[in-house]
Design a protein around this motif. Structure first.
Motif, PDB file in Angstrom:
ATOM      1  N   PHE A 176      20.846  17.568 -28.879  1.00 35.43           N
ATOM      2  CA  PHE A 176      22.136  18.178 -29.137  1.00 35.43           C
ATOM      3  C   PHE A 176      22.096  18.777 -30.519  1.00 35.43           C
ATOM      4  CE2 PHE A 176      26.304  18.281 -31.018  1.00 35.43           C
ATOM      5  CZ  PHE A 176      26.984  19.013 -30.072  1.00 35.43           C
ATOM      6  N   ILE A 214      24.335  21.620 -32.966  1.00 37.56           N
ATOM      7  CA  ILE A 214      25.469  22.541 -33.018  1.00 37.56           C
ATOM      8  C   ILE A 214      24.870  23.907 -33.246  1.00 37.56           C
ATOM      9  CG2 ILE A 214      27.583  23.171 -34.189  1.00 37.56           C
ATOM     10  CD1 ILE A 214      28.062  20.354 -34.820  1.00 37.56           C
ATOM     11  N   GLU A 215      24.885  24.695 -32.207  1.00 39.54           N
ATOM     12  CA  GLU A 215      24.266  25.996 -32.317  1.00 39.54           C
ATOM     13  C   GLU A 215      25.316  27.068 -32.331  1.00 39.54           C
ATOM     14  OE1 GLU A 215      21.263  26.541 -29.389  1.00 39.54           O
ATOM     15  OE2 GLU A 215      20.193  24.810 -30.195  1.00 39.54           O
ATOM     16  N   LYS A 216      24.840  28.237 -32.630  1.00 35.43           N
ATOM     17  CA  LYS A 216      25.748  29.359 -32.698  1.00 35.43           C
ATOM     18  C   LYS A 216      26.468  29.530 -31.368  1.00 35.43           C
ATOM     19  CE  LYS A 216      22.860  31.217 -36.147  1.00 35.43           C
ATOM     20  NZ  LYS A 216      22.239  32.298 -36.799  1.00 35.43           N
TER      21      LYS A 216
END
Lengths: 187, 652, 313, 354
Positions: free
Chosen positions: C302, C304-306
Motif C-alpha cells: 500500500f 499513497i500514490e498520485k
C-alpha cells in the motif's frame, strides 16, 4: 439402560426438526439466555416427553442446529427450556430470538441420569456456570420426587456473581427448607 | 429480530419517480420486517417523530431508512433511532434518491430498483450488531506547517481563539512567496505593507511558537492526538543572540546565489533574506561558506558584535503533541528552462520569469525598483509578456491553469507603464481569465490605461537579433503570424507543488494528486479537510490560487481546527476494523498495508502472536480487510457477511 | 547421492531438521521426508521422481531452524514465503539441487498402474519394461521451467543444470496444453467447460493443502461460516467459487509450481487458471512471484500514490 | 455359467440403462489420466482395466444432499416457519449430476464395474446408516438410495501395489454387497448372480452360456491386522510415533473422500436469499482442522498427527471394537492418490511393530 422415550422425533424422519415457537426469553447473565419453547403441533406438545438430563437439537433454520441440554424438568408440560451461552454462529442467532419467533427442534436425544438407581440415597448435585442447565432439569426432577430420596444438596458455582444463572430458582432453593443449597464464585 | 423499514418520499424528489408505498409494501414481505411505511419528509421533525413512534409501538430493534445519501442524513437518523432506544448503528440507510429516483425516468423500473436496494438494506441490517462509540482526549496545541500567507493567517486565527500554535517554516523567514511580490492585484497595494505587519504579529503573539529553518520529519498518532518530530536545521547562528545588524552579511567574503530575489542579484553565504525578515536573524549556508568549502575563514564570528555565530551548532529535533495539523506548504514556480527550449531554454539573459521581474519592480529588491535588462543593465522599452508558461499545456503534462498568471501579467503591465512611461507592453495570452472580484476591470485597466497590447496566441520561438529578442507567435484572432522585437521578455511561469510536498503527504498519510498537490477530502463539501481526520489544508499546497482565496481557505481551516481542538475529548467512530484473534494466522499483511499504522502485533496468553487494531488510530478504510488472507479482519458495520447478504439478496 | 547425504548431515549440525526426499521401498519413487539425525539422512535421495514441492511444510514449521532441499522451482516458493514472512531466511538452510526435469509419477501410475517400475535413463524412460517417450511423462511445470538451479541456496549439491530445464527438454514457457483449446471457445462454452471440470471436484482441498502459498492452512475462508463466502455443498457451482477464491488469494503469490494440479485427484486443470492470472499479474505489475527476495508483492503493497483517491466529481 | 463377450458390454449397459441410471468407470472429457464413476451414456467407453480415483460411495451418500427445505414468511405481526419435506429437493441446491445427488433418493441406479472392495464397503455403510427398517438408526435418505441400487461387480484378476484387500479373508473374491459379479476371462466376462436382484439380471437375453472355468483372482498385499486394534490403543499417547508417521502429510481430505468406508458428514444450513433455505449434509473429513474445532476456539485435535491418529484409530481400532468390522476394505485409493506418497500400510505396520 432404561428405555429412552423418543416422543417428538418421527422415527421415519430422524433428520427433520419440528417447528416450535419461542414463548419466552429470559436473560440469565450477560451472555446466557434461556428460551422457553413449545412445539407448534399441539398434539406433539401433549405427547412430548423426555427424561431429566436429556438433550435436544435446537435449530434456527438458516443459522444451523446445535445440541443443548433440556433445562426444564420432565414435569413441566407447558414448555421446555434451553439455556444457551452466546459463543458462535448458532448461539448468536439464538440470542437474537424474541418471544413469538419460530425455531425448530429435534428432541429428546441422548442419555439420562440413572435416577432410579439413586432412590433412597442422599444426593449431592454439583454444577457450575452454564453447566447447570441439565442439572436444573435433574434437580427439579429430584424435587418433584422428593420422597424417593434422602438428603438433597445442590452446590452451584460461577466465575463471578454476574455469571450465576437461574437467579429466581436459586432464591427458591435457598429458601427451601428441605434442601441444602450452596453457592460460590471463583473471584 | 424485528425490523422497521421507512421509505422517504423526499417530497417529490423520490416520490415522483419511485412508488414509495409500493416499496413499503414490498418490505412487509421480507423476513423479520414487522413494520414499514412511506413518509413524506423523513428528516423533518414530524418525520423523525413518526419513526420514533413506530420503533416504540412495534418494538423494533433494527431500522432501515430508504431516503437520500447517508452523507446527508446518516447522523440525523442515527440520532433519531437512538432517541427511540435502538442502538444507533442498527440503523441502515439506503440511498434511493441519488442512486435511484434522480437518475432514472421509468417509474416501474425505478420502483423495482428501490425495492431491491431496500431489500439489500434489510439483508445488511439483519447481520448488524450493536456498536458503541468511545471517547479520546484531544490535545489543544495545533501544528501549522508553512509560514507563507496561508500559514500566517491560519496561525493568527487559531491563536486568536486562545489556542497554542506551533508554526514551522522551512526557510529562515516567514512570508513565503507573497513576501517576494511588489504589489498585489487588483488593488495594487504593496505586498510587504500588508504582509509584514502580520509577520510581526506572529512573532509577538504569545500563543504562537515560531520555528524557522525547520521541517516536520515524522508524524504519528491520529486526530486529536498527533505527535510530530520537528527538525530544526543548524544555521550556525544563535537566533536568541542575533540582532539582525547585518555586519556579518556585509563582511562575509563568500558570495552565494540570492534565492529570495529569484536569482536577481547576489547574496552572501551568511545572509538575511530581506530587511523585513521575521525573525530578523542571519543564517549561514554551509554549502556556500568558505569556512566549509576551503576550511578556513571565520570572519562572521570575528565581526559579530552579539557573539551569535556558533559553527558547532547541530540540527535539533523537537517532539511535541498536537491535536490538529494545518498544512500550508505553498507552491513553487515551474522551472521552465528544459520544458521550453523554444523560449530560449534559459540561454538568453533577457528572458526572465515574472517573479524575477517582480523583484526588479520592488523598491526593496536588488535593483531598488529599477527595471534593468540583465544583459546590459539598460532600461527596456519593448517588453513582451508570455502567459501560461508551464500552465494549460498538455504537451508537457501540465494541463491545469495557474489561476493568477493573467492577473499578475496585467499588474506587471500596469506597473511597467508606471516605471517607464514610454515603454510598450505586449502580452501573449491563451484566454483571459479574470474571474475574481474587480479582476475584469483590472485587466481592462491594463489595456486602457497602461496601453498593453494583448495578443491572443502562443509564442512559437524567441531568437536574438541585433541586441533584441525576436518573439515569434501567432495571433489567433487575426490569424496572422507576428514577430515582436523585445528588449525584455517576461514569462508567466505556472505553479508547481512545493518541493517535497509528496514526501510530506506520505509522512502525514494524506493523499495527493498526480501533480503532487495535496487532495482535499471532498472538493465541495470538505474543501479544507483531508481524508485523514485532524489534518487540514490551507492555500496553494492544495492547488493554485490567488491571495484572497488562500487567505479565505486558511481562515476556513483555522475555523475547523478551532472547532476540533476546543473540545476536551472527541467521539471516535466504532466502525473500525476488528480482528478475530481466534483465527488470525499472524501473517502481518494487515500491518504492511495499513496506511494509518493502526495495527500492531500482540502476544496472546497461549503464546500465539496476532494482529490487534488500535481503534483510535483506525480510520475504517478497509484495506486490511482485503489484504487479510483468511478474512479474519473485518470492518465493523461492513463485515464480509453483511456485504455477502446484500449481494445474495439482490441476486435472489 | 553421497554428496547430498553429506550435505544434509553437515546441515544437521546447524538445524533441527532437514526437509528432503527418501525412496519409498514399495514403489521405488521418491517421497517427502524429514531428516532429524545423521543416521536418517543416509536415506536421502534426489532423482527425477522428486516432484513434491517441500516448501509447503515451511509455514507450519515457522520459527524452527530448518534445512530444505530445493529444486529451482521449489526455491521460488521459498523466496516468496520469505517475502511474505512465512519463513525466516536466517532460520533456513537451503540445500540447492540442480534439476534436469522431473517426472509426473502420478500420470505414469494412472496409465500403467500404481507402483510400476520406472527406469529413468535421462534421455529415455522405461516403464514396467516398456519404453515410453520421456517427454510425455515430464511434469508439466518443467515445460515452462523458469529456473532449474535454485536462485537462493546456502549449499549446492550435484551438477548445475545450467539453465532452465525447459531448455533442456526443448521448450520454454510453454502454455498449458489446454489453453489453446480454451482460447478458441466462446465465453459461454468456456463456462460450460469449467462447470464440467468442477462438477468432478470432491472438495478434498488437496489443491490448497499442497500449495506452499496457501499458508492460511487450517483457517481457510472456503470452509468458514463467518465469513460465508462459499457454501458447504459439494457441487460444481460451489467448487468453482472456492477455486476462484483460491486463485484470487494467490494473485501475486503463485510461483507456478503446479502442485495443485498434480495433487488434484479428479484431474481438474487448475494451472490453466493460475497461468492466466500469473500472466496478468506480470503484465500489470511486472511482478513474478518468487523472482527476488527484494521484491514487494503487489497485493501486499500500500502506498499513497498520485490520484489514489481520485476526484469524486 | 453365463458369459458376455467384451464387445457386448455396451449392449448390456444399454439394457441396464433402460430402467436405471448406470454409473460406470469412465474417463472424463479432457482428462485422459482420470478415471471416475460417472453416469454412463450410450457411446461412452467403459474402462474396466484401471482403478477409479474416487470410490462409488457417493451413490448412497452423495458429496452433498439436501435434508429438507425451510422457508420463513410474515403473517400479521408474526413470523412463520415452514419445514419442507424431509426428503429434500434433489438438485435444488445446485448439486450436479456428477455428485450423485442429481437423482432423487430412490431412483433406480446401477453401479457397474465396482470392485469387490467397493461392493463390500456398502455393507459397512449399511451397518451404520441402517438398511433394514427397525434398526436403531435408519437414515431415510441413505436407505432410499441404497434400496434402489444394483451393484454389478468386476472381480479382480490383477491388482497393483496399492491393493491390499487380501488382508481380509475373502479378498478379491468377496461377494458382499454385490448383486452380480463379472469375472474377466478370455474374450469377455463370466457372470454370477449373488442376490435375487442380480439373478434377475441374468435373465436378460444378452448372456451366452460358457464352460470356461472361473479365472484365478488376484492376490494382493496383506496387512497383518491381528491384534492391531488393541495395539493402536496402546500407542495412543505415543505422540512421537504419530508425529513421525505424519511428517509428510499435508492434511488434505483426499484419503477420506476417496475412501469407500469413510462416512463422516457435516450438516449445515444454506440460505437462498433471506427467507428460504435448505439444511444440507455433505462429506466431511477428519483430516481437516475445522472438523473438531470447537466454538470456544479449543481444538482437541490441533495437529495433523492428532487427526491422523484419530483416522487410523477409528478405522482400525474403535470402529472394529464397536461394530465388529474394520472401516477399510483395502481398495488402496488413499495410497494411489496421496499427493505426498503417504502409505497407510506403512503406518499400520509401523504401529504393529511398535
Amino acid at each position: 439402560m432404561s428405555t429412552i422415550p423418543r416422543e417428538g422425533i418421527k422415527a421415519s424422519e430422524p433428520l427433520r426438526p419440528e417447528p416450535a415457537t419461542v414463548l419466552d426469553v429470559i436473560t440469565e447473565t450477560p451472555n446466557i439466555k434461556s428460551l422457553r419453547l413449545a412445539f407448534d403441533d399441539e398434539s406433539l406438545m401433549q405427547s412430548f416427553s423426555f427424561l431429566q438430563g436429556q438433550v435436544g437439537q435446537l435449530s434456527v433454520p438458516g443459522a444451523g442446529e446445535a445440541t443443548f441440554a433440556i433445562a426444564s424438568p420432565p414435569s413441566q408440560r407447558e414448555y421446555f427450556q434451553f439455556s444457551v451461552m452466546k459463543t458462535g454462529v448458532v448461539t448468536t442467532a439464538i440470542h437474537e430470538l424474541r418471544a413469538g419467533d419460530r425455531v425448530a427442534v429435534r428432541a429428546p436425544m441422548g442419555n439420562t441420569f440413572p435416577t432410579d438407581d439413586w432412590k433412597g440415597r442422599n444426593i449431592v448435585v454439583i454444577g457450575g456456570g452454564i453447566g447447570m442447565a441439565p442439572l436444573r432439569s435433574l434437580f427439579m426432577y429430584l424435587e418433584d420426587h422428593r420422597d424417593d430420596y434422602g438428603g438433597l444438596q445442590l452446590i452451584y458455582g460461577a466465575r463471578t456473581p454476574k455469571d450465576v444463572c437461574y437467579l429466581d430458582d436459586c432464591r427458591q432453593w435457598e429458601a427451601g427448607s428441605d434442601i441444602d443449597f450452596v453457592t460460590s464464585v471463583d473471584t | 429480530m424485528r425490523i422497521g423499514v421507512f421509505i422517504c418520499e423526499c417530497g417529490t424528489n423520490i416520490a415522483a419517480t419511485v412508488m414509495t408505498q409500493k416499496v413499503a409494501d414490498a418490505a412487509l414481505a421480507l423476513r423479520d420486517v414487522y413494520h414499514s411505511e412511506s413518509i413524506q419528509y423523513t428528516c423533518s421533525d414530524p418525520g423523525q417523530r413518526t419513526v420514533m413512534a413506530a420503533v416504540q409501538k412495534h418494538n423494533l430493534d433494527r431500522v432501515v431508512i430508504a431516503a437520500c445519501s447517508p452523507r446527508m442524513h446518516e447522523t440525523t437518523f442515527r440520532r433519531t433511532v437512538a432517541k427511540a432506544g435502538v442502538n444507533p448503528f442498527m440503523m441502515e440507510m439506503v440511498n434511493i434518491r441519488e442512486h435511484c429516483s434522480w437518475i432514472h425516468d421509468d417509474t416501474d423500473e425505478a420502483t423495482e430498483k428501490a425495492i431491491d436496494l431496500m431489500a439489500m438494506g434489510v439483508a445488511k441490517v439483519r447481520e448488524e450488531v450493536p456498536l458503541f462509540t468511545s471517547k479520546v482526549p484531544v490535545t489543544s496545541e495545533v501544528l501549522v506547517i508553512g509560514g507563507g500567507v496561508a500559514g500566517i493567517q491560519a496561525a493568527l486565527d487559531i491563536a486568536d481563539a486562545g489556542i497554542p500554535v506551533t508554526l514551522v517554516e522551512r526557510e529562515p523567514t516567514l512570508g513565503g512567496n507573497m513576501a517576494r511580490l511588489d504589489k498585489t492585484f487588483p488593488t495594487l497595494d504593496c505586498s510587504s505593507c500588508i504582509l509584514t505587519p502580520r509577520m510581526v504579529e506572529v512573532k509577538h503573539n504569545q500563543d504562537i511558537r515560531l520555528i524557522v529553518n525547520a521541517e516536520v520529519e515524522a508524524v504519528r498518532g491520529y486526530i486529536g492526538n498527533f505527535e510530530a518530530d520537528i527538525r530544526k536545521k543548524a544555521t550556525c547562528v544563535d537566533e536568541e543572540k542575533c540582532t539582525g545588524c547585518y555586519i556579518c552579511v556585509e563582511k562575509c567574503p563568500s558570495k552565494a546565489p540570492d534565492e529570495f530575489n529569484a536569482g536577481v542579484g547576489e547574496s552572501k553565504a551568511i545572509s538575511i533574506p530581506l530587511p523585513q525578515a521575521v525573525p530578523l536573524v542571519a543564517s549561514l549556508r554551509k554549502e556556500h561558506c568558505r569556512r566549509y568549502i576551503k576550511g578556513k575563514c571565520g570572519v562572521c564570528e570575528k565581526v559579530c558584535p552579539a557573539d551569535a555565530i556558533d559553527y558547532e551548532q547541530e540540527d535539533r529535533i523537537f517532539t511535541d503533541k498536537f491535536g490538529a495539523i494545518v498544512v500550508a506548504t505553498g507552491y513553487e514556480l515551474f522551472d521552465w528552462k528544459t520544458a521550453y527550449p523554444n523560449l530560449g531554454g534559459g540561454h538568453y539573459p533577457d528572458v526572465i520569469t515574472a517573479m524575477q521581474y517582480e523583484r526588479m519592480l520592488s523598491a526593496s529588491g536588488p535593483t531598488e525598483g529599477h527595471i534593468r535588462r540583465p544583459s546590459d543593465g539598460a532600461e527596456p522599452r519593448n517588453i513582451v509578456f508570455i502567459s501560461c508558461v508551464g500552465s494549460r499545456d498538455e504537451s508537457i503534462g501540465r494541463p491545469f491553469c495557474c489561476n493568477v498568471g493573467c492577473m499578475y501579467l496585467a499588474k506587471q503591465a500596469i506597473l511597467t507603464k508606471e516605471h517607464i512611461p514610454d515603454s510598450q507592453s505586449y502580452i501573449f495570452y491563451m484566454d483571459m481569465r479574470a474571474v475574481g472580484k474587480d479582476y475584469e476591470q483590472f485587466y481592462r485597466r491594463a489595456q486602457r490605461d497602461a496601453g498593453a497590447i494583448y495578443l491572443r496566441g502562443r509564442v512559437g520561438k524567441i531568437y536574438p537579433l541585433d541586441g533584441k529578442l525576436m518573439v515569434m507567435g501567432a495571433d489567433t484572432l487575426s490569424g496572422q503570424q507576428l514577430e515582436v522585437a523585445a528588449d525584455l521578455v517576461v514569462l508567466a511561469t505556472g505553479f508547481t507543488a512545493s518541493d517535497g510536498a509528496a514526501e510530506l503527504a506520505q509522512r502525514l498519510n494524506i493523499p495527493y494528486d498526480q501533480f503532487d498537490f495535496l487532495s482535499e477530502s471532498h472538493p465541495k463539501l470538505r474543501p479544507v479537510e483531508t481524508t485523514t481526520g485532524g489534518i487540514f489544508l490551507a492555500g496553494t499546497c492544495q492547488g493554485p490560487k490567488d491571495i484572497p482565496d488562500t487567505v479565505a481557505q486558511a481562515s476556513a481551516a483555522a475555523a475547523k481546527v478551532i472547532g476540533l481542538v476546543s473540545r476536551d475529548e472527541m467521539e471516535t467512530s466504532p466502525m473500525v476494523a476488528e480482528v478475530n484473534h481466534m483465527r488470525c494466522i499472524g501473517c502481518w499483511k494487515c500491518i504492511e498495508v495499513c496506511p494509518y499504522k493502526a495495527i500492531e502485533k500482540q502476544k496472546l496468553r497461549d503464546g500465539r502472536q496476532v494482529a490487534i487494531i488500535i481503534e483510535s488510530l483506525c480510520q475504517g478504510c478497509g484495506i486490511c480487510n482485503v489484504a487479510c488472507p483468511p478474512s479474519v479482519v473485518s470492518l465493523r458495520g461492513y463485515t464480509d457477511n453483511q456485504l455477502i447478504s446484500e449481494v445474495v439478496e439482490v441476486l435472489r | 547421492m553421497a554428496d547430498l547425504v553429506t550435505t544434509i548431515k553437515q546441515t544437521l549440525k546447524d538445524v533441527e531438521l532437514v526437509l528432503g526426499w527418501v525412496r519409498d521401498p514399495a514403489t521405488g519413487v521418491a517421497a517427502p521426508a524429514r531428516f532429524h539425525t545423521e543416521e536418517e539422512a543416509e536415506a536421502a535421495v534426489f532423482d527425477s521422481t522428486c516432484v513434491h514441492n517441500l516448501a509447503v511444510h515451511l509455514p507450519r514449521l515457522k520459527g524452527r531452524r530448518l534445512g530444505i532441499v530445493a529444486k529451482g522451482c521449489d526455491a521460488r516458493s521459498v523466496v516468496e514465503l520469505i517475502i511474505e514472512h512465512e519463513a525466516e531466511r536466517e532460520d533456513l538452510k537451503v540445500i540447492g539441487v540442480g534439476c534436469g526435469s522431473i517426472l509426473d509419477v502420478k500420470k505414469i501410475w494412472r496409465r500403467f498402474g500404481y507402483g510400476v517400475e520406472i527406469d529413468d535413463r535421462g534421455d529415455s524412460l522405461e516403464l514396467g519394461g516398456e519404453r515410453g517417450p520421456r517427454e510425455d511423462f515430464l511434469a508439466r511445470k518443467c515445460h515452462g521451467c523458469l529456473e532449474a538451479d535454485p536462485d537462493i541456496y546456502d549449499l549446492f549439491v550435484g551438477e548445475s543444470a545450467g539453465g532452465p530445464a525447459g531448455e533442456i527438454s526443448g521448450g520454454r514457457e510453454e502454455p498449458h496444453p489446454l489453453s489453446a483449446m480454451l482460447e478458441d471457445l466462446a465465453p459461454a462454452e468456456r463456462r460450460a467447460f469449467w462447470r464440467e471440470q468442477f462438477s468432478r471436484c470432491i472438495r478434498c482441498y488437496a489443491c490448497r493443502e499442497v500449495c506452499p502459498m496457501c499458508f492460511c492452512r487450517d483457517i481457510c475462508i472456503m470452509q468458514t461460516q463467518v465469513p460465508h463466502w462459499a457454501g458447504g455443498e459439494v457441487n460444481a457451482r460451489e467448487s468453482e467459487m472456492i477455486q476462484h477464491i483460491r486463485v484470487s488469494h494467490l494473485a501475486g503469490r503463485c510461483t507456478g509450481c503446479g502442485e495443485c494440479e498434480r495433487a488434484c485427484p479428479v484431474g481438474i486443470p487448475l494451472m490453466l487458471l493460475m497461468d492466466e492470472q500469473n500472466r496478468a499479474i506480470e503484465d500489470m505489475f511486472g511482478y513474478r512471484a518468487g523472482d527476488s527476495l527484494r521484491a514487494r508483492p503487489p497485493m501486499q503493497t500500500f502506498s499513497i500514490e498520485k490520484d489514489l483517491w481520485g476526484d469524486e466529481e | 455359467m453365463k458369459f458376455i463377450a467384451a464387445k457386448k458390454i455396451p449392449d448390456l449397459l444399454g439394457l441396464l440403462a433402460r430402467d436405471a441410471r448406470v454409473w460406470a468407470p469412465l474417463v472424463p472429457e479432457d482428462s485422459a489420466d482420470t478415471l471416475l464413476f460417472l453416469p454412463w451414456e450410450p457411446g461412452a467407453e467403459v474402462d474396466l482395466e484401471r482403478f477409479t480415483q474416487v470410490s462409488p460411495k457417493k451413490l448412497v451418500m452423495p458429496g452433498s444432499e439436501p435434508l429438507f427445505s425451510f422457508s420463513y414468511s410474515m403473517a400479521v405481526d408474526c413470523e412463520r416457519l415452514e419445514i419442507g419435506d424431509a426428503r429434500g429437493v434433489p438438485g435444488a441446491g445446485g448439486a450436479s449430476d456428477a455428485d450423485g445427488a442429481g437423482e432423487a433418493p430412490g431412483a433406480a441406479t446401477v453401479l457397474f464395474g465396482a470392485r469387490a472392495c467397493d461392493a463390500r464397503s456398502l455393507t459397512v455403510l449399511d451397518a451404520l446408516f441402517g438398511l433394514e427398517p427397525g434398526e436403531a438408526y435408519n437414515d431415510p435418505l441413505y436407505r432410499a438410495r441404497r434400496a434402489a441400487l444394483t451393484v454389478v461387480t468386476l472381480a479382480c484378476t490383477s491388482c497393483d501395489a496399492a491393493c491390499f484387500c487380501s488382508s481380509w479373508a475373502e479378498g478379491p473374491a468377496s461377494t458382499e454387497g454385490s448383486d452380480l459379479i463379472l469375472y474377466p476371462v478370455e474374450g469377455g466376462y463370466l457372470a454370477r448372480g449373488v442376490s435375487d436382484r442380480g439373478e434377475a439380471l441374468l435373465v436378460l437375453d444378452i448372456w451366452e452360456e460358457s464352460e470356461q472355468p472361473l479365472p484365478e483372482l488376484a492376490e494382493t498385499d496383506r496387512v497383518p491386522f491381528g491384534t492391531l486394534n488393541t495395539k493402536l490403543l496402546e500407542i495412543f499417547s505415543d505422540m512421537d510415533f504419530w508425529e513421525r508417521a505424519t511428517e509428510r502429510c499435508v492434511s488434505c481430505g483426499y484419503c477420506t473422500y476417496a475412501c469407500p468406508t469413510c462416512y463422516c458428514f457435516n450438516i449445515f444450513d444454506e440460505m437462498r436469499g433471506s427467507r428460504d433455505g435448505e439444511r444440507c449434509r455433505s462429506w466431511d473429513a477428519c483430516m481437516f482442522y475445522l472438523y473438531t474445532l470447537e466454538t470456544s476456539g479449543h481444538n482437541p485435535r490441533p495437529t495433523i498427527a492428532h487427526r491422523y491418529r484419530n483416522r487410523i484409530g477409528h478405522k482400525f481400532s474403535y470402529y472394529p471394537e464397536n461394530q465388529g468390522t474394520t472401516l477399510c476394505t483395502g481398495c488402496g485409493r488413499c495410497i494411489r492418490g496421496c499427493p505426498v506418497g503417504l502409505d497407510i500400510r506403512d503406518v499400520l505396520r509401523g504401529a504393529g511393530e511398535r
